[in-house]
Design an enzyme around this catalytic site. Structure first.
Site, mmCIF file in Angstrom:
data_model
loop_
_atom_site.group_PDB
_atom_site.id
_atom_site.type_symbol
_atom_site.label_atom_id
_atom_site.label_comp_id
_atom_site.label_asym_id
_atom_site.label_seq_id
_atom_site.Cartn_x
_atom_site.Cartn_y
_atom_site.Cartn_z
ATOM 1 C CB CYS A 107 -0.903 0.022 1.228
ATOM 2 S SG CYS A 107 -2.064 -1.356 1.316
ATOM 3 N N GLY A 108 0.300 2.375 -0.239
ATOM 4 C CA GLY A 108 1.032 3.633 -0.172
ATOM 5 C C GLY A 108 0.432 4.521 0.895
#
Length: 299
Positions: free
Chosen positions: A2-3
């Site tokens: 994820c970011g």
């Protein structure tokens, strides 16, 4: 994968640009998780009032809901609608009553978070579409955090998107994976906590909430998580006064920070930070593993 991103402004002159800066950072992280996105922004708040961030189906009649929550002493609550979400402002003394009313009479409406200054928005879709749907670039405030998700532990749903609330004016975004979240979920459920999703990040948020209900500070709860949360993770937490960062003891997930006289910024990758003003002369560093970092504004 994820970011996650976070931005804390030291310079009040930048507060009108917070949303645009956070949106740029979030959208840059699209490749790390394109299935859903969300963010929390900390803007203005009124003493004695609490903002409830609400989520419902597209086209939901939030004005009618606000009318149903009106009382003679306070009138119709202030309401701001953004896409599938709305922020409704009620006296803090009525929060429990309003929550009970929503649960009993309007179960189709989810309370995403609450606080004097915090507003949370999240939805399925690309970060650019989510930012546009909620008009993130136009938002102002002192700080905010964001997340773009690649689902690994649960379905792609709005409920499974981040941030997850951990308490009043507090929320969490997470990059990584917890190996013991199912057992921990059962343990927390036994303590009376409820969960909407199978998302391991919701369990992490619930764990912090539970620790703080036992009297721990947020910093102490994060420290305890280093022992109780098994897996690899980077957390960015938002609070009423600022934001914090914690990486697991191995720190295998990427993380980079930048600090100037104007701001402190976090990104899963450096490219999330390159559009920020003064980045060329910023102090850029990688947060140490198993170390709690906090930046807060003066109260």
């Amino acid at each position: 994968m994820c970011g996650i991103v976070g931005l804390f402004l030291k310079d009040q002159k930048l507060e009108g640009e917070l949303g645009a800066m956070l949106a740029s950072m979030l959208c840059t992280m699209t490749g790390r998780g394109p299935d859903s996105a969300g963010f929390a922004v900390y803007g203005a708040g009124a003493p004695g009032q609490v903002k409830l961030s609400l989520r419902a189906a597209k086209g939901y009649d939030f004005p009618a809901l606000a009318q149903g929550l009106s009382v003679p002493a306070d009138g119709v609550p202030a309401l701001s609608i953004r896409g599938t979400h709305a922020v409704i402002e009620v006296p803090a003394a009525r929060e429990a009553q309003v929550r009970a009313f929503l649960a009993a009479r309007h179960p189709e409406v989810a309370v995403v978070g609450s606080g004097t200054r915090m507003e949370i928005f999240k939805e399925v879709g690309l970060p650019s579409a989510v930012a546009e749907a909620f008009a993130l670039p136009s938002m102002r405030g002192t700080h905010g955090i964001g997340h773009t998700r690649m689902a690994t532990e649960s379905a792609v749903t709005t409920a499974g998107a981040h941030p997850f609330s951990t308490g009043t004016d507090q929320c969490l975004v997470h990059n990584g994976s917890l190996s013991n979240h199912n057992g921990l979920r059962r343990s927390l459920a036994y303590q009376g906590m409820t969960f909407e999703t199978e998302n391991d990040s919701e369990v992490a948020a619930g764990y912090l909430t539970w620790r703080m209900k036992q009297g721990a500070s947020l910093g102490d709860a994060l420290e305890a998580g280093l022992k109780d949360l098994d897996g690899f993770f980077t957390f960015v937490v938002g609070t009423e006064s600022g934001f914090g960062v914690l990486r697991d003891p191995i720190a295998c997930k990427p993380a980079v920070m930048a600090e100037t006289d104007q701001y402190v910024a976090f990104g899963s990758e450096y490219r999330a930070l390159i559009g920020l003003p003064g980045i060329d002369t910023a102090r850029v560093f990688e947060p140490e593993p198993a170390t709690v970092y906090f930046w807060e504004r003066a109260q």
